[in-house]
Design an enzyme around this catalytic site. Structure first.
Site, mmCIF file in Angstrom:
data_model
loop_
_atom_site.group_PDB
_atom_site.id
_atom_site.type_symbol
_atom_site.label_atom_id
_atom_site.label_comp_id
_atom_site.label_asym_id
_atom_site.label_seq_id
_atom_site.Cartn_x
_atom_site.Cartn_y
_atom_site.Cartn_z
ATOM 1 N N ASP A 101 0.845 -1.189 0.000
ATOM 2 C CA ASP A 101 0.000 0.000 0.000
ATOM 3 C C ASP A 101 0.884 1.244 0.000
ATOM 4 O O ASP A 101 1.862 1.321 0.748
ATOM 5 C CB ASP A 101 -0.891 0.022 1.242
ATOM 6 C CG ASP A 101 -2.370 -0.049 0.910
ATOM 7 O OD1 ASP A 101 -2.812 0.786 0.103
ATOM 8 O OD2 ASP A 101 -3.064 -0.933 1.437
ATOM 9 N N ASP A 203 -3.470 4.206 -2.360
ATOM 10 C CA ASP A 203 -4.651 4.473 -1.541
ATOM 11 C C ASP A 203 -5.234 5.856 -1.841
ATOM 12 O O ASP A 203 -4.493 6.825 -2.042
ATOM 13 C CB ASP A 203 -4.254 4.399 -0.068
ATOM 14 C CG ASP A 203 -5.396 4.753 0.858
ATOM 15 O OD1 ASP A 203 -6.346 3.961 0.950
ATOM 16 O OD2 ASP A 203 -5.347 5.839 1.482
ATOM 17 N N GLU A 261 10.035 -4.162 -14.482
ATOM 18 C CA GLU A 261 8.619 -4.476 -14.641
ATOM 19 C C GLU A 261 7.913 -4.435 -13.291
ATOM 20 O O GLU A 261 7.868 -5.418 -12.556
ATOM 21 C CB GLU A 261 8.460 -5.863 -15.277
ATOM 22 C CG GLU A 261 7.043 -6.186 -15.699
ATOM 23 C CD GLU A 261 6.938 -7.563 -16.334
ATOM 24 O OE1 GLU A 261 6.699 -8.534 -15.602
ATOM 25 O OE2 GLU A 261 7.111 -7.662 -17.567
ATOM 26 N N HIS A 327 -11.112 -4.301 2.337
ATOM 27 C CA HIS A 327 -11.064 -3.946 3.751
ATOM 28 C C HIS A 327 -11.975 -2.781 4.110
ATOM 29 O O HIS A 327 -12.127 -2.465 5.297
ATOM 30 C CB HIS A 327 -9.624 -3.599 4.145
ATOM 31 C CG HIS A 327 -9.083 -2.417 3.408
ATOM 32 N ND1 HIS A 327 -8.827 -2.433 2.058
ATOM 33 C CD2 HIS A 327 -8.764 -1.175 3.823
ATOM 34 C CE1 HIS A 327 -8.371 -1.257 1.677
ATOM 35 N NE2 HIS A 327 -8.330 -0.469 2.732
ATOM 36 N N ASP A 328 -12.567 -2.123 3.124
ATOM 37 C CA ASP A 328 -13.457 -0.988 3.381
ATOM 38 C C ASP A 328 -14.925 -1.318 3.180
ATOM 39 O O ASP A 328 -15.786 -0.490 3.478
ATOM 40 C CB ASP A 328 -13.101 0.182 2.451
ATOM 41 C CG ASP A 328 -11.797 0.852 2.820
ATOM 42 O OD1 ASP A 328 -11.448 0.848 4.015
ATOM 43 O OD2 ASP A 328 -11.109 1.361 1.919
#
Length: 534
Positions: A101, A203, A261, A327-328
């Site tokens: 993240d 995020d 990559e 997760h939300d």
């Protein structure tokens, strides 16, 4: 061909995956300990080849890691940088890529940058955050609201200005129009790429830029007071998806390209035209998350119409992706039911592109009711009783039927589900028809099927409105997927004579057996995958 173009991604919420040191909170060593479950090279493992790890940065944990105080270190709750390096090494041994993240919109209010910025109006880092004068009456600069409830502005008595926070007050927004902020944040990407990270999930990407004139947002005429999420009171035309985002995609891609990559997926709860603009701003190693499966009602025709348009618009130049939970948001099995969730899994894992699985989804975990006294989520605390809290979908992964579901030897940070003794990885591994084995069989078949990995997608016109059917075709092979979205048995007419069963969602039909297809009976919420013979 990039490995990401054939990937199945697994999202790990570290606090809830596996606790290795008996403090009730999952950690990096817990993830490393369980990598063989995700992929040990055999069909007994889940078969995952990319993991996305939610934040493990240093943080006071007011928003559980999304409020960062040090972007280049690991919070002691999760372990150390050495533990992180070991995780990367062990994952790569198993041919698992690791996505981190990245949180560019804001920091913690305790971050050294903000401590400097808030110390005085003339501090060199003052402009690293978004500060504005009050209105003449002392009120906030405009009507912008926080996603987590209340005004987006917090008054600072020391410097007599307001600072902006898109989320909780302890998460001040960075000013991305400041070149120094740009460079500092891009160097954070480089720090982790140098440690071997394979990419990032970005995020809150749609929120990074706000309108330069700080104009009031227009009211939403459809908003229902006391019923809808308070954030929906406005149409957020000045605080989401501003034009600078598209150039930022290209900048991020350039940084990642310095390391070979690498892949980036950006969080954006956006309509299809905006998703397409985000695709076009990057390259084939970038995709905006497609959350429409979370947002759309469980309806065969609505899904068909969206997938038809999405697949056509994305085309072969970009990477489609599909998500059922995260997760939300509420878990898919809670939103549509366990039986329908099996159908949804077959849909997700047989479409073109990159599917993302949320931890626990593979065993049919549902949202867990959280007693008021055990609520952790600041969203629920700010806007209580509206069902907006995220704790229910973040509970510990259910590994086995032992105490605390094998997640920890002590009480975990959130309670485990009451059904953990029957719904867990150990039990479902032994049941040939379990939710987990449906996932395993679909993932491993997908990995070996050129048709599912590279084939075209074409939907069929079916007279039964509750049935969705489509063809995946590559070279001379055609694979037919037929899905019953309803809780009733359906007799379906298909434009094919016969097919060979690859898999059905109940895992109770003989693989390889030939079935007549002109008329086929589907049980409630049943899905089939066939190789077309003629």
């Amino acid at each position: 061909m990039s490995d990401f173009e054939t990937a199945v991604v697994y999202q790990i919420y570290p606090r809830s995956f596996k606790d290795s040191n008996s403090d009730g909170i999952g950690d990096l060593n817990g993830i490393t300990e369980k990598l063989d479950y995700l992929n040990d090279g055999s069909d007994n493992s889940l078969g995952i080849n990319v993991i996305w790890i939610s934040p493990v940065y240093k943080s006071p944990m007011y928003d559980f890691g999304y409020d960062v105080t040090d972007h280049t270190d690991v919070d002691p709750i999760f372990g150390t940088l050495k533990d992180f390096d070991r995780l990367i090494k062990e994952a790569h041994k198993r041919k698992i890529k690791v996505i981190m993240d990245f949180i560019p919109n804001h920091t913690s209010h305790l971050h050294p940058w903000f401590l400097e910025s808030s110390s005085s109006r003339d501090n060199p880092k003052r402009d690293w955050y978004v500060w504005r004068d009050p209105k003449p009456d002392g009120s906030p600069p405009n009507n912008w609201v926080s996603i987590f409830g209340g005004s987006r502005w917090e008054y600072d008595t020391k410097t007599n200005q307001y600072f902006m926070h898109t989320f909780i007050t302890k998460q001040p927004d960075l000013n991305w129009r400041n070149p120094q902020v740009n460079e500092a944040m891009l160097n954070i990407l480089r720090f982790w790429l140098q440690r071997g990270v394979d990419g990032f999930r970005v995020d809150g990407f749609e929120h990074i830029f706000k309108h330069t004139d700080f104009l009031d947002e227009p009211s939403n005429p459809d908003y229902k007071h006391g019923i809808d999420d308070p954030y929906k009171i406005h149409k957020h035309i000045h605080t989401r998806n501003q034009d600078e985002l598209y150039s930022l995609v290209a900048i991020f891609n350039e940084v990642l390209a310095e390391f070979g990559e690498k892949f980036m997926i950006t969080e954006s709860y956006s309509d299809l035209p905006t998703l397409l603009k985000l695709y076009q701003a990057g390259n084939k190693l970038h995709a905006p998350f497609n959350f429409h499966f979370i947002l759309l009602p469980w309806n065969a025709q609505i899904y068909k119409e969206f997938i038809d348009e999405f697949d056509e618009q994305v085309g072969v130049d970009y990477l489609p992706n599909y998500v059922l939970s995260n997760h939300d948001r509420s878990r898919v099995a809670s939103r549509i039911g366990m039986n329908a969730a099996r159908t949804a899994v077959m849909l997700q894992l047989t479409l073109r592109g990159m599917p993302t699985i949320y931890y626990g989804e593979e065993i049919g975990m549902k949202d867990v009711p959280i007693p008021k006294e055990l609520v952790q989520d600041p969203f629920e605390k700010n806007v209580p009783g509206m069902g907006l809290g995220r704790d229910p979908s973040r509970t510990p992964l259910q590994w086995n039927s032992e105490k605390h579901a094998g997640f920890s030897s002590v009480n975990p940070w959130l309670p485990t589900a009451e059904n953990y003794r029957s719904v867990n990885i150990a039990e479902e591994s032994q049941d040939p028809r379990s939710f987990l084995n449906l996932y395993k069989q679909l993932i491993h078949f997908r990995k070996r099927s050129e048709t599912l990995l590279f084939g075209t997608y074409t939907s069929l016109v079916i007279k039964k409105k509750d049935v969705f059917a489509y063809i995946r075709e590559y070279k001379k092979e055609k694979i037919l997927i037929v899905l019953n979205f309803s809780g009733k048995q359906k007799m379906v007419e298909l434009p094919f004579v016969q097919g060979k069963i690859i898999l059905n969602t109940g895992l109770d039909q003989q693989k390889g057996s030939v079935k007549k297809l002109q008329k086929i009976s589907l049980r409630p919420h049943e899905g089939y995958m066939f190789t077309i013979l003629k």
